[in-house]
Design a protein around this motif. Sequence first.
Motif, PDB file in Angstrom:
ATOM      1  N   GLU A   4      -0.357   4.589   5.270  1.00 28.28           N
ATOM      2  CA  GLU A   4      -1.258   4.022   6.285  1.00 28.28           C
ATOM      3  C   GLU A   4      -2.198   3.027   5.628  1.00 28.28           C
ATOM      4  OE1 GLU A   4      -4.389   6.686   7.636  1.00 28.28           O
ATOM      5  OE2 GLU A   4      -3.727   8.152   6.167  1.00 28.28           O
ATOM      6  N   ILE A   5      -2.588   2.005   6.405  1.00 19.74           N
ATOM      7  CA  ILE A   5      -3.525   1.016   5.864  1.00 19.74           C
ATOM      8  C   ILE A   5      -4.911   1.640   5.835  1.00 19.74           C
ATOM      9  CG2 ILE A   5      -4.639  -1.218   6.260  1.00 19.74           C
ATOM     10  CD1 ILE A   5      -2.031  -2.192   7.525  1.00 19.74           C
ATOM     11  N   VAL A   6      -5.525   1.664   4.655  1.00 15.37           N
ATOM     12  CA  VAL A   6      -6.870   2.226   4.536  1.00 15.37           C
ATOM     13  C   VAL A   6      -7.889   1.133   4.814  1.00 15.37           C
ATOM     14  CG1 VAL A   6      -8.448   3.425   2.985  1.00 15.37           C
ATOM     15  CG2 VAL A   6      -6.003   3.732   2.716  1.00 15.37           C
ATOM     16  N   THR A   7      -7.635  -0.035   4.262  1.00 13.19           N
ATOM     17  CA  THR A   7      -8.542  -1.147   4.492  1.00 13.19           C
ATOM     18  C   THR A   7      -7.818  -2.458   4.184  1.00 13.19           C
ATOM     19  OG1 THR A   7     -10.681  -2.087   3.868  1.00 13.19           O
ATOM     20  CG2 THR A   7      -9.534  -0.929   2.154  1.00 13.19           C
ATOM     21  N   SER A   8      -8.391  -3.565   4.628  1.00 13.05           N
ATOM     22  CA  SER A   8      -7.780  -4.865   4.331  1.00 13.05           C
ATOM     23  C   SER A   8      -8.883  -5.888   4.090  1.00 13.05           C
ATOM     24  CB  SER A   8      -6.896  -5.306   5.494  1.00 13.05           C
ATOM     25  OG  SER A   8      -7.679  -5.570   6.629  1.00 13.05           O
ATOM     26  N   ARG A   9      -8.487  -6.963   3.430  1.00 12.32           N
ATOM     27  CA  ARG A   9      -9.434  -8.030   3.127  1.00 12.32           C
ATOM     28  C   ARG A   9      -8.756  -9.364   3.306  1.00 12.32           C
ATOM     29  NH1 ARG A   9     -12.104  -6.552  -2.601  1.00 12.32           N
ATOM     30  NH2 ARG A   9     -13.212  -4.740  -1.840  1.00 12.32           N
ATOM     31  N   ILE A  10      -9.531 -10.361   3.711  1.00 12.33           N
ATOM     32  CA  ILE A  10      -8.915 -11.682   3.907  1.00 12.33           C
ATOM     33  C   ILE A  10      -9.601 -12.697   2.985  1.00 12.33           C
ATOM     34  CG2 ILE A  10     -10.360 -12.282   5.915  1.00 12.33           C
ATOM     35  CD1 ILE A  10      -7.568 -13.430   7.050  1.00 12.33           C
ATOM     36  N   ASP A  29      -7.504 -19.460   1.920  1.00  8.32           N
ATOM     37  CA  ASP A  29      -6.090 -19.721   2.240  1.00  8.32           C
ATOM     38  C   ASP A  29      -5.493 -18.680   3.179  1.00  8.32           C
ATOM     39  OD1 ASP A  29      -5.719 -17.495   0.709  1.00  8.32           O
ATOM     40  OD2 ASP A  29      -4.977 -18.556  -1.035  1.00  8.32           O
ATOM     41  N   LYS A  30      -6.365 -17.810   3.707  1.00  4.27           N
ATOM     42  CA  LYS A  30      -5.942 -16.807   4.714  1.00  4.27           C
ATOM     43  C   LYS A  30      -5.018 -15.717   4.153  1.00  4.27           C
ATOM     44  CE  LYS A  30      -8.289 -18.732   7.981  1.00  4.27           C
ATOM     45  NZ  LYS A  30      -9.686 -18.375   7.768  1.00  4.27           N
ATOM     46  N   THR A  31      -4.940 -15.599   2.832  1.00  2.91           N
ATOM     47  CA  THR A  31      -4.188 -14.476   2.260  1.00  2.91           C
ATOM     48  C   THR A  31      -4.886 -13.182   2.644  1.00  2.91           C
ATOM     49  OG1 THR A  31      -3.371 -15.730   0.392  1.00  2.91           O
ATOM     50  CG2 THR A  31      -3.504 -13.360   0.081  1.00  2.91           C
ATOM     51  N   GLU A  32      -4.097 -12.207   3.066  1.00  2.54           N
ATOM     52  CA  GLU A  32      -4.681 -10.939   3.470  1.00  2.54           C
ATOM     53  C   GLU A  32      -4.118  -9.843   2.592  1.00  2.54           C
ATOM     54  OE1 GLU A  32      -4.316 -10.921   7.704  1.00  2.54           O
ATOM     55  OE2 GLU A  32      -5.915  -9.450   7.890  1.00  2.54           O
ATOM     56  N   LYS A  33      -4.981  -9.012   2.047  1.00  3.37           N
ATOM     57  CA  LYS A  33      -4.436  -7.930   1.222  1.00  3.37           C
ATOM     58  C   LYS A  33      -4.770  -6.581   1.837  1.00  3.37           C
ATOM     59  CE  LYS A  33      -7.154  -6.668  -2.881  1.00  3.37           C
ATOM     60  NZ  LYS A  33      -7.154  -6.574  -4.322  1.00  3.37           N
ATOM     61  N   PHE A  34      -3.839  -5.660   1.675  1.00  4.61           N
ATOM     62  CA  PHE A  34      -3.941  -4.356   2.335  1.00  4.61           C
ATOM     63  C   PHE A  34      -3.885  -3.246   1.299  1.00  4.61           C
ATOM     64  CE2 PHE A  34      -1.973  -7.435   5.054  1.00  4.61           C
ATOM     65  CZ  PHE A  34      -2.621  -7.261   6.269  1.00  4.61           C
ATOM     66  N   LEU A  35      -4.791  -2.297   1.441  1.00  2.00           N
ATOM     67  CA  LEU A  35      -4.749  -1.101   0.602  1.00  2.00           C
ATOM     68  C   LEU A  35      -4.049  -0.025   1.422  1.00  2.00           C
ATOM     69  CD1 LEU A  35      -5.769   0.184  -2.079  1.00  2.00           C
ATOM     70  CD2 LEU A  35      -7.755   0.974  -0.793  1.00  2.00           C
ATOM     71  N   ILE A  36      -2.959   0.496   0.868  1.00  2.00           N
ATOM     72  CA  ILE A  36      -2.142   1.459   1.625  1.00  2.00           C
ATOM     73  C   ILE A  36      -2.139   2.810   0.921  1.00  2.00           C
ATOM     74  CG2 ILE A  36       0.225   1.971   2.389  1.00  2.00           C
ATOM     75  CD1 ILE A  36       0.507  -1.070   2.896  1.00  2.00           C
ATOM     76  N   LYS A  37      -2.433   3.857   1.703  1.00  2.00           N
ATOM     77  CA  LYS A  37      -2.472   5.205   1.144  1.00  2.00           C
ATOM     78  C   LYS A  37      -1.163   5.914   1.444  1.00  2.00           C
ATOM     79  CE  LYS A  37      -5.472   9.213   1.160  1.00  2.00           C
ATOM     80  NZ  LYS A  37      -6.633   9.793   1.797  1.00  2.00           N
ATOM     81  N   LEU A  38      -0.544   6.474   0.404  1.00  2.00           N
ATOM     82  CA  LEU A  38       0.727   7.186   0.571  1.00  2.00           C
ATOM     83  C   LEU A  38       0.454   8.656   0.866  1.00  2.00           C
ATOM     84  CD1 LEU A  38       2.489   5.495  -2.478  1.00  2.00           C
ATOM     85  CD2 LEU A  38       2.620   4.825  -0.064  1.00  2.00           C
ATOM     86  N   LYS A  39       1.514   9.380   1.235  1.00  2.00           N
ATOM     87  CA  LYS A  39       1.336  10.787   1.639  1.00  2.00           C
ATOM     88  C   LYS A  39       0.724  11.636   0.517  1.00  2.00           C
ATOM     89  CE  LYS A  39       3.228  10.704   5.785  1.00  2.00           C
ATOM     90  NZ  LYS A  39       4.587  10.477   6.202  1.00  2.00           N
ATOM     91  N   ASP A  40       1.030  11.297  -0.754  1.00  2.00           N
ATOM     92  CA  ASP A  40       0.471  12.086  -1.862  1.00  2.00           C
ATOM     93  C   ASP A  40      -0.853  11.507  -2.359  1.00  2.00           C
ATOM     94  OD1 ASP A  40       1.375   9.810  -3.095  1.00  2.00           O
ATOM     95  OD2 ASP A  40       2.822  10.804  -4.398  1.00  2.00           O
ATOM     96  N   SER A  41      -1.454  10.641  -1.527  1.00  3.32           N
ATOM     97  CA  SER A  41      -2.765  10.032  -1.784  1.00  3.32           C
ATOM     98  C   SER A  41      -2.773   8.924  -2.821  1.00  3.32           C
ATOM     99  CB  SER A  41      -3.822  11.073  -2.163  1.00  3.32           C
ATOM    100  OG  SER A  41      -4.047  11.899  -1.069  1.00  3.32           O
ATOM    101  N   TYR A  42      -1.633   8.612  -3.430  1.00  2.66           N
ATOM    102  CA  TYR A  42      -1.619   7.428  -4.294  1.00  2.66           C
ATOM    103  C   TYR A  42      -1.875   6.205  -3.437  1.00  2.66           C
ATOM    104  CZ  TYR A  42       0.040   9.556  -8.626  1.00  2.66           C
ATOM    105  OH  TYR A  42       0.146  10.279  -9.772  1.00  2.66           O
ATOM    106  N   LEU A  43      -2.483   5.190  -4.050  1.00  2.00           N
ATOM    107  CA  LEU A  43      -2.793   3.962  -3.321  1.00  2.00           C
ATOM    108  C   LEU A  43      -1.934   2.819  -3.864  1.00  2.00           C
ATOM    109  CD1 LEU A  43      -6.677   4.371  -3.460  1.00  2.00           C
ATOM    110  CD2 LEU A  43      -5.252   4.626  -1.427  1.00  2.00           C
ATOM    111  N   ILE A  44      -1.422   2.000  -2.972  1.00  2.00           N
ATOM    112  CA  ILE A  44      -0.710   0.795  -3.394  1.00  2.00           C
ATOM    113  C   ILE A  44      -1.276  -0.386  -2.613  1.00  2.00           C
ATOM    114  CG2 ILE A  44       1.486   1.825  -4.122  1.00  2.00           C
ATOM    115  CD1 ILE A  44       2.521   1.019  -1.261  1.00  2.00           C
TER     116      ILE A  44
END
Length: 306
Positions: free
Chosen positions: A27-33, A37-52
């Motif tokens: 799930e997306i935890v947070t995002s930043r723009i 140049d409108k690049t958007e980055k997303f912090l995604i939390k996995l089921k075992d709580s690791y973040l990618i």
Amino acid sequence: MDFNQFRQLPKAVISLLNKNCRILAGEIVTSRICEADKTEKFLIKLKDSYLIESALLSSDDARLTACISTQVGCAVSCVFCASGMAGFKRNLTKEEIISQFLLMRHHAQKSDKDITNVVFMGIGEPLLNFENLISAIDLLTSPYAANIGSRRITVSTSGIIPGIKKLADYKKQINLSVSLHSAFDDKRNTLVPVNKKYNIKALMDAVKDYISKTRRHVTFEYVLISGLNDSSEDADALSGILKGISCKVNLIPYNRIEGADFKTSASRDVKKFADRLLKNKINAVRRRRKGFDINSGCGQLKAVWK
Ligand code: SAH
Ligand code: SF4
């Protein structure tokens, strides 16, 4: 969450869903723009709580490119890359790879946009997670799923030769990018430590085989670091190993990362380097820096948000 929680549904339907469907693996935890140049980055939390992290990169020509991670951390540990610094934790499953695409597509569709291209240039070394990478690409390209054209998908590697060989036998016409950064073994050994295992000569032989098997040209990524790999000797050596190969070189200005003391090459040195390659008849393109003020430029992705 799993389908067994949908108790109002008949058991047969739950069993069908369990057999054929998966609930998003993150799930997306947070995002930043990045406003520039409108690049958007997303912090995604996995089921075992690791973040990618994943990113959406906009282009002037209406392309919207999803930059996707394939591992939690990276074992290759290139000295200029934030993803390597976090250390390797584990491979992502195919569901976790695809979920990044689905989450970002859903996000983009809220503003009437859609993802047109996919690059495996997020956290991790895609060819060290080969089976899951290929399953994810099969789904991305399937007309019954995301239906993204193979030619709009790019896999970037630090030079994992067994993976390049397997990719040469893969039936889909995806793009291959090889992150080179130096044409000298001693220099590349320090920048991209996996070079000690797969040296430049062996890597170039694997790339040549790949090209002759697939009839596709290859892109080489070259991060320019001031005083380290941006001299005219570096450009000439690079031209030497690329001579006669059907390829393009992407010149990427080094994006500063915490914990590394490198300097970005000045734009006049980048231009000089590019001109030297062009003079040597090597097709070179200077890539614009994207998203670097929100740490989502190449190599700046890592799961630490401040
Ligand atoms: N592991 C794969 C794909 C992910 S890295 C690979 O190495 O190719 C994606 C690209 O970002 C690579 O070309 C990598 O060399 C580049 N990169 C890494 N750190 C960087 C940095 N600090 N500045 C600019 N590019 C960087
Ligand atoms: Fe891993 Fe690629 Fe970063 Fe090297 S550049 S550490 S291979 S993600």
